[in-house]
Structure formats: structure tokens, C-alpha cells
Design an enzyme around this catalytic site. Structure first.
Site, PDB file in Angstrom:
ATOM      1  N   LYS A  36      -2.489  -2.189  -4.532  1.00  0.00           N
ATOM      2  CA  LYS A  36      -3.204  -2.162  -3.250  1.00  0.00           C
ATOM      3  C   LYS A  36      -4.673  -1.802  -3.463  1.00  0.00           C
ATOM      4  O   LYS A  36      -5.571  -2.460  -2.941  1.00  0.00           O
ATOM      5  CB  LYS A  36      -2.562  -1.144  -2.298  1.00  0.00           C
ATOM      6  CG  LYS A  36      -1.154  -1.495  -1.878  1.00  0.00           C
ATOM      7  CD  LYS A  36      -0.593  -0.490  -0.900  1.00  0.00           C
ATOM      8  CE  LYS A  36      -0.470   0.913  -1.468  1.00  0.00           C
ATOM      9  NZ  LYS A  36       0.466   1.020  -2.602  1.00  0.00           N
ATOM     10  N   THR A  37      -4.884  -0.741  -4.233  1.00  0.00           N
ATOM     11  CA  THR A  37      -6.263  -0.325  -4.471  1.00  0.00           C
ATOM     12  C   THR A  37      -7.006  -1.407  -5.239  1.00  0.00           C
ATOM     13  O   THR A  37      -8.180  -1.666  -5.018  1.00  0.00           O
ATOM     14  CB  THR A  37      -6.272   1.019  -5.220  1.00  0.00           C
ATOM     15  OG1 THR A  37      -5.544   1.977  -4.443  1.00  0.00           O
ATOM     16  CG2 THR A  37      -7.694   1.531  -5.419  1.00  0.00           C
ATOM     17  N   ASP A 222      -8.428   2.322   2.312  1.00  0.00           N
ATOM     18  CA  ASP A 222      -7.299   2.535   1.397  1.00  0.00           C
ATOM     19  C   ASP A 222      -6.456   3.698   1.939  1.00  0.00           C
ATOM     20  O   ASP A 222      -6.958   4.509   2.711  1.00  0.00           O
ATOM     21  CB  ASP A 222      -7.842   2.879  -0.006  1.00  0.00           C
ATOM     22  CG  ASP A 222      -6.774   2.696  -1.093  1.00  0.00           C
ATOM     23  OD1 ASP A 222      -5.622   2.346  -0.755  1.00  0.00           O
ATOM     24  OD2 ASP A 222      -7.102   2.899  -2.276  1.00  0.00           O
ATOM     25  N   GLU A 223      -5.202   3.781   1.539  1.00  0.00           N
ATOM     26  CA  GLU A 223      -4.308   4.861   1.973  1.00  0.00           C
ATOM     27  C   GLU A 223      -4.286   4.969   3.502  1.00  0.00           C
ATOM     28  O   GLU A 223      -4.359   6.055   4.074  1.00  0.00           O
ATOM     29  CB  GLU A 223      -4.739   6.209   1.364  1.00  0.00           C
ATOM     30  CG  GLU A 223      -4.930   6.211  -0.143  1.00  0.00           C
ATOM     31  CD  GLU A 223      -3.623   6.360  -0.928  1.00  0.00           C
ATOM     32  OE1 GLU A 223      -2.540   6.419  -0.296  1.00  0.00           O
ATOM     33  OE2 GLU A 223      -3.700   6.388  -2.174  1.00  0.00           O
ATOM     34  N   GLN A 253       4.497   6.491   1.435  1.00  0.00           N
ATOM     35  CA  GLN A 253       3.683   7.524   0.797  1.00  0.00           C
ATOM     36  C   GLN A 253       2.894   8.351   1.793  1.00  0.00           C
ATOM     37  O   GLN A 253       1.936   9.022   1.438  1.00  0.00           O
ATOM     38  CB  GLN A 253       2.702   6.884  -0.194  1.00  0.00           C
ATOM     39  CG  GLN A 253       3.405   6.278  -1.398  1.00  0.00           C
ATOM     40  CD  GLN A 253       2.402   5.785  -2.423  1.00  0.00           C
ATOM     41  OE1 GLN A 253       1.716   6.563  -3.064  1.00  0.00           O
ATOM     42  NE2 GLN A 253       2.301   4.480  -2.565  1.00  0.00           N
ATOM     43  N   ARG A 613       3.982   8.207  -9.933  1.00  0.00           N
ATOM     44  CA  ARG A 613       2.730   8.357 -10.693  1.00  0.00           C
ATOM     45  C   ARG A 613       2.932   8.000 -12.165  1.00  0.00           C
ATOM     46  O   ARG A 613       1.983   7.784 -12.898  1.00  0.00           O
ATOM     47  CB  ARG A 613       2.195   9.809 -10.638  1.00  0.00           C
ATOM     48  CG  ARG A 613       1.785  10.350  -9.285  1.00  0.00           C
ATOM     49  CD  ARG A 613       0.890   9.433  -8.542  1.00  0.00           C
ATOM     50  NE  ARG A 613       1.661   8.607  -7.611  1.00  0.00           N
ATOM     51  CZ  ARG A 613       1.196   7.495  -7.052  1.00  0.00           C
ATOM     52  NH1 ARG A 613       0.001   7.052  -7.335  1.00  0.00           N
ATOM     53  NH2 ARG A 613       1.960   6.802  -6.225  1.00  0.00           N
TER      54      ARG A 613
END
Ligand code: ATP
Ligand code: MG
Length: 669
Positions: A36-37, A222-223, A253, A613
Site C-alpha cells: 500500500k505504501t 496512508d494508514e 490494522q 512486521r
């Protein structure tokens, strides 16, 4: 091959679709590690290649660190001509910039102060003292948290009061009102105000909104799952005129609902932007399949979610391990031993390792053990740096130098380091300032007030004022931050203050290190901002991530093991992850146990963030005993471990047991 083609070749078809969408609303909804980033960064690059001037783009990320990385990645992808850069920042840094331009419209000075947590607590304490009831039973820290929750929901004092269901909350809302008034009188905003005030600005001054929105042709976030209501409204307004709004996020998330972030924003996207294009990404490029299998198993226990499964583009790898330790000391020894072994055998570098933990209390044994074996480490996500006394003292001096009317800063340092200005003098100063409704700084320079002091104290006050004046002069003449800070440290003889207040040599060394950390931050600022002044420096410090409290431009050093909280680790990746302290009470955290399923679901998402992660190696651990409030107590493996292992029955039993214990603790309180 054209540059644009080369960019697109580094993406999979779904990502490419997103990156090639050059206009209109776009939502990328996808699981962890699916790129996504990467889509946000590549899309910015692609827009620039298609003629959008970089400075016409705004990208908002969750931490300053992430923002820095995004800009660095973008620069690696394409050459930005001249110094033309997109605006890449956090919501807070964006709002601060806007408010610096327009604060007078809200009745604040352009150079308004930003109160940190310590300042906030100071204001709350003084409000409590003024209350007839003495604010019985309220703890300043609880109130600060409550105000923050209200603000995250976009509630002003009158709205909070209207919503209060019981007397206690009503009184709290009253204190909130006074708190806001105090800040306004002081020409100050707290961290949350940056968002609230920006919203108010847009509401009350449509032409300002128009002007601010007109700065950009594209807005990217983002996020997105962690935007709270004010953030959501601000960004929507900025994007509304052109509708070129790209949001990327993962509902699994979302880990900030305690801050008012609402997953619903993602789900509401289609309603807000009916023509929106929605892209889903399926493939995870970060982790091996066994790690993702575990992540999938855990998150499947959350019922309210869009079902989706992470699939690894990387294929097989070693299975994640679950390790039991006797207590936290042994957990630290065992974990560090594994890191050391990998480093010694040259399998990995120290910086390939991250130790993930839920709360800062878990940190100490790991730090001690790493020091003992001589491995370098860096702590990310500890709030401690900017909350440290030394750092706050020095920053208060700088704030005072920037704006002498900042009473809070002045009162903090007027006798720190000690210079013989006693409590009595300070009280007279304050009384006089209130009586004449003048800033303390003015009273302090008033010959009449000075005349009432003993010659010795008079001298001390004059020297203090002279010191501030001298630094002001230096700052105004365009001095860089590092020399200014050095000068300040020397002139106040701060090192002696450190020796005086430290009980042990070790403590003194730690304090000295914090001072050096601040000097480093200043030096980094000087390098990055050739034309930056004190105001810009203080602004940057004010919105520096609490989660990334070290020097701004610090890269994760390849030679340093990373110790990081789960919240701070969002969006990051590490080859080898040690996810520690998976015990009931820690994860899920004990606060959430009493709060019910929604809170537990959020803890589970946090667990999911932790697991995802890891790129290659994942080790989860728990302790059979843990010391809490000075007592060693038995602890229970987290239900999430059983879920991760696919033992749903055991997970349920643990949850039931923990629920009973939590209920008992509640009633016995
Ligand atoms: P998170 O949900 O944790 O924020 P994300 O969806 O933002 O994750 P990224 O950080 O963008 O994911 O990507 C994860 C990793 O996968 C990065 O190392 C990235 O470079 C890599 N990656 C993403 N897409 C591709 C691709 N098409 N080809 C190769 N590598 C990729
Ligand atoms: Mg990301």
C-alpha cells in the site's frame, strides 16, 4: 523504456491499476505488507511524470518517520527538479502549518505556543486548584487523557458537557472548559487542538479553506484506517474541490480506536465518494507463508471485518516459534542470546532484529541485557525522550527565547538551574501578573516590582532576564540551533544542574545523553533547514512523533537492534522479529479486559500488526512469571498464542478465566 514504464514494471497488476489512476477518488484497501505504501509513493512519482508539479501534491502519513521515508523513496524513484517537493507530513504537521498562516483569525497570536503533555498537566493542576471543590478525586493525568479522547472525537467543551451522563463527567467537562480558556488566554494550543482549531478555522472561514485547498491538486493518505473524525473531516475538505483523493489502508490494522480513529471511515469511503475506484491488493511481499498463516489464523478471530487472507509472494520459510520463559529476566537473556548468535555467525546484522513489545514497562530487562553483552540498540516508541526533565527544561528556555510571554515556559526555568529565586518571589511575581493581567515576563522587568525584592534576589532576576535577552538577540540574528543550544547549556551551567540532581553516576550519564540527543536533533535540523529559525525548530519538535522520539533524521542503524512498541512499529518491516510478552494482561492489555469485546478485538489487531512486521524469522514469547508493582506473580499465556496455534478451545478458556480475574479485580477495587 520510458521512466513511467520502468516504474510500472516494479508493480503487480492491481498495484499498477492504482498507480495508473491519475485522477478521481481512489481507495486501496488491502492487508499488511501488500504494498500500500509502495502504491502511494509510486503513484506520486507517476503523477509527477505525467506533469503534476510536485508541490501541488499533499501526502499525509502517520508518523514523521514514515513521512521522511516516503520522501526519501520518492527521491530514489525520480529526480525532483530544483527544490520542488510534495508536502509530505503528518496530520499534525499539516495543521500546524495551516494554523501558523491563519491563527489570528481564531484570536490566537501567529506565534502561538504549543503545549506539550507536561505543560498540559501544569494547566490542569492549576485549574483544579482554582475549583471550589478542589477538583476532588480527579487525577490530572486522567483528565488529560479524557480531554484528549473528547478532542479526538471533535468535541468542544460545550459538546462534551451536553453529552455528559453523570455528575462526574459534567464536572470534568467544566474543567475542560476552563482548561481551554486558560490555553486561549496564554495564546497556546495543545497537540490535539492543532486538529480541532484547523477544523474550526475551515468552518468559520470558508475562504481560508478555499485558499488552503487550492494549494493542492492531489491529496494522498496512508494508514487511512487510523484517521480520527477531525482528521477525516479536514482531509475530506481539502480534497473536495478537485476530488483527487487517494486513501490507502487496512481495516485489520486499525489500532487507535482509543484515539477516536474509526474503521468506519474506510467503510464509508464509497458513500463519500460515489465514483471512487476501489483497488484490493492480495499478495504480500514482506513475509514468508508460515508467518502469514499465523497472522491469518489470529485475525480470523475478529468477527467484524472484511474477510481476507494474506498470501505470500515469497513462499515457504521457517515456522514461527513460540517460546516460554520463567520470567522477564530470562526472556531478555534468551532473546538477546538468539540475536547475538545470529550476529556472531554472520547470519544477520544487529539492525535486522526488532524486539516488539506492548508497553514501555517491558523495556528495562532488554536494555540491560543488550548493554551487558555489548550489542548496540535503539529504542523507538518510548515516549521518554521529550518527556525527560532535561529536555523539557532546555526546550522551555528556547520557548521563552522565542516568546517571552510564554508564562508556562518562564515559570519552569526561572529557577532551574537554581539561581536563588525562591518560591516566595515566584508567588509575588504571579500575583502581580494576575492583578495587572500582564505576562509574567513584563512584571519581571518592571522596576517597581523589582524594587520590592532584596538586592540579592534582584540581582538574580536581572541576570536571568539578561540571559534570555541575550539569547533572544542571538536567535533573532539568524543563529543556527545547535550553537544556540550549546550557548544556552553553557550559560546556564546545565551540566552542573545534572550533577546536582542525579543520585548516581549512571543517572547523570543518562541525563547527559538526553541533552546530547537534543543537541543532535538541533544539528540535524540545521543540516536540513538552512533557512530555518527557532520557531521552525520548536514547531518541528512539537509535532515530532512521540513514537519516534529520537533525532528526526535517524535512520535505523544497521548496527543497532531495534526495540519498538507495537504502535510504533506500524508500517515498518524487519527480517527477524522477537515479539515478546504475549501474556494475558499485557496483550491483551489489562485495560482492555474490563472493556469487553471491542477492546479485545483492537488488541488482536495489534497482535496482527506485530506478527506481520516479520519478514523471515518470527519468535513469539511469554513468561510464566512477571514482576508487577514490585511483586512476582504467575502469568497466563495470551489467548492470542492459542489462536495463533489454532487452538480455539484453549483460547476461549483462557479468555473466560481472564475475564473472571478482571471482574474480581474490578469489584475488589
Ligand atoms: P503495511 O500494511 O504494513 O503498512 P504495506 O501494504 O504498506 O504494509 P509496503 O510497506 O508498501 O506494504 O510493502 C511491503 C514490502 O513489500 C516492502 O518491502 C515493499 O518494497 C515490497 N513490495 C511491495 N510491492 C512489491 C512488488 N510489486 N514487488 C516487489 N516488492 C514489493
Ligand atoms: Mg504501509
Amino acid at each position: 523504456m520510458s521512466q513511467s514504464k520502468r516504474l510500472l514494471a516494479e508493480l503487480n497488476p492491481a498495484q499498477r491499476q492504482a498507480v495508473e489512476t491519475l485522477a478521481g477518488p481512489l481507495l486501496v484497501l488491502a492487508g499488511a505488507g501488500t504494498g500500500k505504501t509502495r502504491v502511494v509513493t509510486y503513484r506520486m512519482a507517476n503523477l509527477i511524470l505525467h506533469g503534476t508539479p510536485p508541490q501541488r501534491m499533499l501526502a499525509v502519513t502517520f508518523t514523521r518517520k514514515a513521512a521522511g521515508e516516503m520522501l526519501a523513496r520518492l527521491k530514489r524513484l525520480i529526480r525532483l527538479r530544483g527544490n520542488r517537493c510534495p508536502t509530505v507530513g503528518t496530520f499534525h504537521s499539516l495543521c500546524l502549518e495551516i494554523l501558523r498562516r491563519h491563527a489570528p483569525r481564531l484570536g490566537f497570536p501567529r506565534g502561538f505556543a504549543i503545549y506539550d503533555r507536561g505543560d498540559q498537566l501544569g494547566v490542569i493542576r492549576s485549574v483544579l486548584r482554582e475549583l471550589a471543590t478542589g477538583g476532588v478525586g480527579f487525577r490530572p493525568a486522567d483528565l488529560a487523557a479524557l480531554f484528549s479522547t473528547w478532542k479526538a472525537q471533535g468535541l468542544w467543551p460545550h459538546q462534551a458537557a451536553a453529552k455528559a451522563l453523570d455528575d462526574r463527567t459534567h464536572v470534568a467537562a467544566m474543567i475542560y472548559r476552563r482548561y481551554q480558556n486558560t490555553l486561549r488566554l496564554a495564546g497556546a494550543m495543545d497537540f490535539d487542538d492543532l486538529l480541532l482549531m484547523t477544523e474550526r478555522l475551515f468552518e468559520e472561514h470558508p475562504q481560508v479553506l478555499e485558499e488552503e485547498a487550492a494549494r493542492f491538486d492531489h491529496v494522498l493518505v496512508d494508514e487511512y484506517q487510523d484517521t480520527n473524525p477531525p482528521q477525516y473531516r479536514i482531509i475530506r475538505r481539502l480534497a473536495a474541490p478537485h476530488g483527487n483523493f487517494c486513501a490507502v489502508g487496512d481495516d485489520d490494522q486499525s489500532i487507535y480506536s482509543w484515539r477516536g480513529a474509526e474503521v468506519e471511515h474506510i467503510l464509508r469511503f464509497r458513500r463519500d465518494w460515489p465514483q471512487a475506484r476501489i483497488v484490493r491488493l492480495e499478495e504480500n511481499y514482506r513475509s514468508t507463508q508460515p508467518i502469514l498463516d499465523m497472522a491469518n489464523r489470529v485475525i480470523a478471530f475478529n468477527l467484524a471485518r472484511h474477510p481476507k487472507k494474506l498470501r505470500s509472494a515469497r513462499g515457504p520459510g521457517p515456522k514461527p516459534r513460540i517460546v516460554a520463559y520463567e520470567d522477564e529476566e530470562e526472556e531478555a537473556r534468551g532473546t538477546v542470546a538468539q540475536i547475538q548468535a545470529a550476529v556472531r555467525s554472520r547470519q544477520a546484522r544487529p539492525g535486522d532484529h526488532a524486539v516488539l513489545f506492548r508497553t514501555n514497562d517491558q523495556l528495562r530487562p532488554f536494555e540491560a541485557e543488550l548493554r551487558r553483552v555489548g550489542l548496540d540498540y535503539t529504542v523507538v516508541g518510548s515516549t521518554s525522550f521529550f518527556d525527560r526533565k532535561e529536555v523539557r527544561d532546555l526546550l522551555a528556555y528556547l520557548k521563552l527565547v522565542q516568546r517571552p510571554e510564554d508564562d508556562v515556559a518562564l515559570l519552569r526555568v526561572i529557577n532551574t538551574p537554581g539561581r536563588g529565586i525562591g518560591q516566595q518571589t515566584v508567588e509575588s511575581l504571579l500575583a502581580c501578573s494576575v492583578r495587572q493581567s500582564r505576562p509574567v515576563w513584563r512584571v519581571l522587568n518592571d522596576p517597581q516590582w523589582l524594587g520590592g525584592l532584596s538586592p540579592r534576589v534582584q540581582q538574580a532576576v536581572k541576570e536571568f532576564a539578561a540571559l534570555v535577552e541575550q539569547l533572544r538577540h542571538q536567535a533573532r540574528s539568524g543563529c543556527e540551533m545547535h550553537p544556540l543550544l550549546e550557548q544556552l547549556i553553557r550559560q546556564t551551567d546545565y551540566p552542573r544542574e545534572i550533577q546536582r540532581i542525579s543520585k548516581t553516576q549512571d543517572e547523570a550519564r543518562q541525563r547527559q545523553q538526553a541533552v546530547e540527543g537534543l543537541l543532535e536533533t538541533a544539528a540535524a535540523f540545521d543540516r536540513e533547514h538552512t533557512a530555518g529559525g527557532l520557531r521552525e525548530f520548536l514547531d518541528q519538535v512539537a509535532v515530532a512523533d512521540r513514537a519516534f522520539a529520537t533525532a528526526e533524521n535517524e535512520r535505523f542503524d544497521a548496527d543497532k537492534v531495534v526495540l519498538i512498541t507495537l504502535h510504533g512499529a506500524k508500517g515498518l518491516e524487519f527480517p527477524r522479529v522477537f515479539f515478546v510478552g504475549l501474556e494475558e494482561g499485557l496483550l491483551p492489555h489489562r485495560h482492555s479486559l474490563a472493556e469487553g469485546d471491542r477492546a479485545i478485538d483492537e488488541e488482536r489487531r495489534l497482535c496482527y500488526v506485530g506478527i506481520t512486521r516479520a519478514q523471515d524469522v518470527l519468535v513469539l514469547s511469554y513468561c510464566r512469571h512477571r514482576t508487577r508493582r514490585g511483586r512476582r506473580r504467575p502469568s497466563t499465556p495470551s489467548r492470542f498464542l492459542y489462536e495463533a496455534a489454532g487452538q480455539a478451545d484453549m483460547a476461549r478458556q483462557v479468555a473466560q478465566l481472564a475475564g473472571q480475574v478482571a471482574a474480581r479485580e474490578q469489584t475488589s477495587r
